[in-house]
Design an enzyme around this catalytic site. Structure first.
Site, PDB file in Angstrom:
ATOM      1  CE1 TYR A 142     -10.100  -1.576 -12.189  1.00  0.00           C
ATOM      2  CE2 TYR A 142     -10.071  -0.569 -10.020  1.00  0.00           C
ATOM      3  CZ  TYR A 142      -9.825  -0.500 -11.369  1.00  0.00           C
ATOM      4  OH  TYR A 142      -9.288   0.649 -11.897  1.00  0.00           O
ATOM      5  CG  HIS A 164     -13.178   1.528 -16.201  1.00  0.00           C
ATOM      6  ND1 HIS A 164     -13.295   0.453 -15.346  1.00  0.00           N
ATOM      7  CD2 HIS A 164     -11.870   1.847 -16.198  1.00  0.00           C
ATOM      8  CE1 HIS A 164     -12.105   0.144 -14.856  1.00  0.00           C
ATOM      9  NE2 HIS A 164     -11.215   0.974 -15.362  1.00  0.00           N
TER      10      HIS A 164
HETATM   11  N1  LIG Z   1      -9.140   4.107 -14.685  1.00  0.00           N
HETATM   12  C1  LIG Z   1      -8.325   3.213 -15.170  1.00  0.00           C
HETATM   13  O1  LIG Z   1      -8.398   2.853 -16.358  1.00  0.00           O
HETATM   14  C2  LIG Z   1      -7.287   2.614 -14.286  1.00  0.00           C
HETATM   15  C3  LIG Z   1      -6.249   1.842 -14.830  1.00  0.00           C
HETATM   16  C4  LIG Z   1      -5.281   1.329 -13.967  1.00  0.00           C
HETATM   17  C5  LIG Z   1      -5.372   1.577 -12.609  1.00  0.00           C
HETATM   18  N2  LIG Z   1      -6.414   2.314 -12.086  1.00  0.00           N
HETATM   19  C6  LIG Z   1      -6.519   2.630 -10.634  1.00  0.00           C
HETATM   20  O2  LIG Z   1      -5.293   3.183 -10.207  1.00  0.00           O
HETATM   21  C7  LIG Z   1      -4.809   2.430  -9.098  1.00  0.00           C
HETATM   22  C8  LIG Z   1      -3.293   2.458  -9.036  1.00  0.00           C
HETATM   23  O3  LIG Z   1      -2.701   1.953 -10.213  1.00  0.00           O
HETATM   24  P1  LIG Z   1      -1.910   0.578 -10.261  1.00  0.00           P
HETATM   25  O4  LIG Z   1      -2.416  -0.335  -9.195  1.00  0.00           O
HETATM   26  O5  LIG Z   1      -1.951   0.131 -11.669  1.00  0.00           O
HETATM   27  O6  LIG Z   1      -0.388   0.987 -10.011  1.00  0.00           O
HETATM   28  P2  LIG Z   1       0.462   1.805  -8.928  1.00  0.00           P
HETATM   29  O7  LIG Z   1      -0.403   2.297  -7.822  1.00  0.00           O
HETATM   30  O8  LIG Z   1       1.278   2.775  -9.684  1.00  0.00           O
HETATM   31  O9  LIG Z   1       1.461   0.692  -8.374  1.00  0.00           O
HETATM   32  C9  LIG Z   1       1.016  -0.372  -7.571  1.00  0.00           C
HETATM   33  C10 LIG Z   1       2.181  -1.341  -7.360  1.00  0.00           C
HETATM   34  O10 LIG Z   1       3.227  -0.697  -6.626  1.00  0.00           O
HETATM   35  C11 LIG Z   1       3.490  -1.413  -5.412  1.00  0.00           C
HETATM   36  N3  LIG Z   1       3.743  -0.413  -4.363  1.00  0.00           N
HETATM   37  C12 LIG Z   1       2.837   0.378  -3.746  1.00  0.00           C
HETATM   38  N4  LIG Z   1       3.432   1.212  -2.871  1.00  0.00           N
HETATM   39  C13 LIG Z   1       4.757   0.946  -2.940  1.00  0.00           C
HETATM   40  C14 LIG Z   1       5.885   1.471  -2.271  1.00  0.00           C
HETATM   41  N5  LIG Z   1       5.767   2.443  -1.363  1.00  0.00           N
HETATM   42  N6  LIG Z   1       7.100   0.964  -2.594  1.00  0.00           N
HETATM   43  C15 LIG Z   1       7.238  -0.026  -3.502  1.00  0.00           C
HETATM   44  N7  LIG Z   1       6.191  -0.573  -4.169  1.00  0.00           N
HETATM   45  C16 LIG Z   1       4.960  -0.090  -3.890  1.00  0.00           C
HETATM   46  C17 LIG Z   1       2.228  -2.225  -5.129  1.00  0.00           C
HETATM   47  O11 LIG Z   1       2.541  -3.402  -4.418  1.00  0.00           O
HETATM   48  P3  LIG Z   1       1.984  -3.702  -2.922  1.00  0.00           P
HETATM   49  O12 LIG Z   1       0.496  -3.740  -2.990  1.00  0.00           O
HETATM   50  O13 LIG Z   1       2.586  -5.013  -2.587  1.00  0.00           O
HETATM   51  O14 LIG Z   1       2.501  -2.581  -2.029  1.00  0.00           O
HETATM   52  C18 LIG Z   1       1.769  -2.546  -6.552  1.00  0.00           C
HETATM   53  O15 LIG Z   1       2.474  -3.654  -7.076  1.00  0.00           O
HETATM   54  C19 LIG Z   1      -5.398   1.036  -9.323  1.00  0.00           C
HETATM   55  O16 LIG Z   1      -5.337   0.235  -8.175  1.00  0.00           O
HETATM   56  C20 LIG Z   1      -6.779   1.406  -9.757  1.00  0.00           C
HETATM   57  O17 LIG Z   1      -7.565   1.750  -8.623  1.00  0.00           O
HETATM   58  C21 LIG Z   1      -7.354   2.839 -12.916  1.00  0.00           C
END
Ligand SMILES: NC(=O)c1ccc[n+]([C@@H]2O[C@H](COP(=O)([O-])OP(=O)(O)OC[C@H]3O[C@@H](n4cnc5c(N)ncnc54)[C@H](OP(=O)(O)O)[C@@H]3O)[C@@H](O)[C@H]2O)c1
Length: 280
Positions: A54, A112
């Site tokens: 990241y 990962h």
């Molecule tokens: N292990 C893996 O392979 C892997 C893969 C993908 C992700 N991850 C981890 O999982 C975490 C979460 O996944 P993600 O970031 O892909 O997606 P997510 O958490 O499902 O969605 C994040 C998005 O939603 C928005 N958001 C957050 N809260 C909200 C709300 N209450 N209302 C409306 N929009 C909202 C955020 O924008 P704002 O920031 O503007 O609020 C951002 O654009 C990542 O950050 C990472 O740490 C791990």
């Protein structure tokens, strides 16, 4: 300033108390990233999910060093990238992570992606075990592993990973894999728990359930994870949305509502099949 939200905990198979919701940090970089993570900690988040890939371990580590929240209350999670699979490589990669974070130890360290074509995830997990034995990592786990990968690690390393962090949201509820985790004693973490930028939050069933409970669509989805027993890691850089996302312990979905939400199932949202997805 508002009080931090008290988050209930689950237990990992190594005895660690593990909060029911954590903070995703992908895209929270630089000074802004540090400020967002500090705000998350003030809100009550105690799991911080980062990864070498990241490029923000420095921003996350700085927040952990600067916050008033005691270090031993925070579960800093990072991940071993594909390019560093292998025993010695994983040990060296961990040092890079530790330096980036500027922290003595890491609370949860994950592989990962399994990268089965490379076939070095077992050796890599042996390195994680060594880091745990040396006291540099408290809990060790994996991400994007299938049943077969988990069983191989258990059989060849003799340790069951504490967590498996996988894509999980109402479009992809992963019932089969969650049952495997329950069998093996692995805690499920959900990545992209609110479906990232998909249309999930405007699905009629989510809107209906939200209206019935007087909460937001996002809170419904996060509560759904909690009731499945999975630990969602919603990412938000906004203090208000961080609070919204963590404030899910004052209402309960009925079994029927949980089932209706799971009925949105249609499969993975991204090209993230662990058998073929390669990222280094
Ligand atoms: N292990 C893996 O392979 C892997 C893969 C993908 C992700 N991850 C981890 O999982 C975490 C979460 O996944 P993600 O970031 O892909 O997606 P997510 O958490 O499902 O969605 C994040 C998005 O939603 C928005 N958001 C957050 N809260 C909200 C709300 N209450 N209302 C409306 N929009 C909202 C955020 O924008 P704002 O920031 O503007 O609020 C951002 O654009 C990542 O950050 C990472 O740490 C791990």
């Amino acid at each position: 300033m508002a009080e931090p939200i008290a988050v209930p905990t689950l237990a990992l198979n190594d005895g660690t108390a593990f909060p029911a919701v954590g903070l995703g940090t992908y895209k929270l970089n630089g000074d802004e990233g540090t400020a967002a993570v500090l705000s998350g900690l003030e809100t009550g988040y105690r799991i911080l999910d980062t990864a070498l890939n990241y490029g923000n371990e420095d921003a996350v580590g700085r927040a952990v060093r600067e916050t008033g929240v005691p270090r031993d209350e925070i579960i800093v999670t990072s991940k071993l990238p594909g390019r560093h699979h292998g025993y010695e490589e994983a040990l060296a990669s961990f040092e890079e992570t530790r330096t980036n974070l500027g922290l003595e130890h890491v609370d949860l360290y994950l592989i990962h992606w399994p990268l089965p074509r490379i076939d070095k995830y077992v050796e890599s997990f042996k390195a994680l075990k060594k880091l745990q034995d040396d006291g540099l990592v408290t809990s060790i786990g994996v991400s994007n592993f299938t049943k077969k990968h988990l069983e191989r690690v258990r059989d060849e390393v003799g340790v069951v990973p504490a967590v498996n962090q996988v894509e999980l949201h109402p479009y992809f509820p992963q019932a089969e894999l969650r049952a495997v985790h329950a069998d093996l004693g692995i805690v499920t973490e959900s990545w992209s728990p609110i479906g990232k930028q998909s249309e999930l939050l405007t699905e009629q069933v989510i809107l209906d359930v939200a209206a019935a409970h007087g909460v937001t669509p996002t809170q419904v989805v996060i509560r759904w994870h909690v009731q499945l027993g999975a630990v969602p890691l919603p990412k938000s850089g906004d203090a208000g949305r961080q609070r919204e996302n963590l404030d899910v312990f004052g209402f309960e979905l009925s079994d029927e509502e949980v089932a209706r939400i799971s009925g949105l199932e249609r499969g993975r949202l991204w090209d993230g099949d662990p058998l073929t997805h390669e990222e280094f």
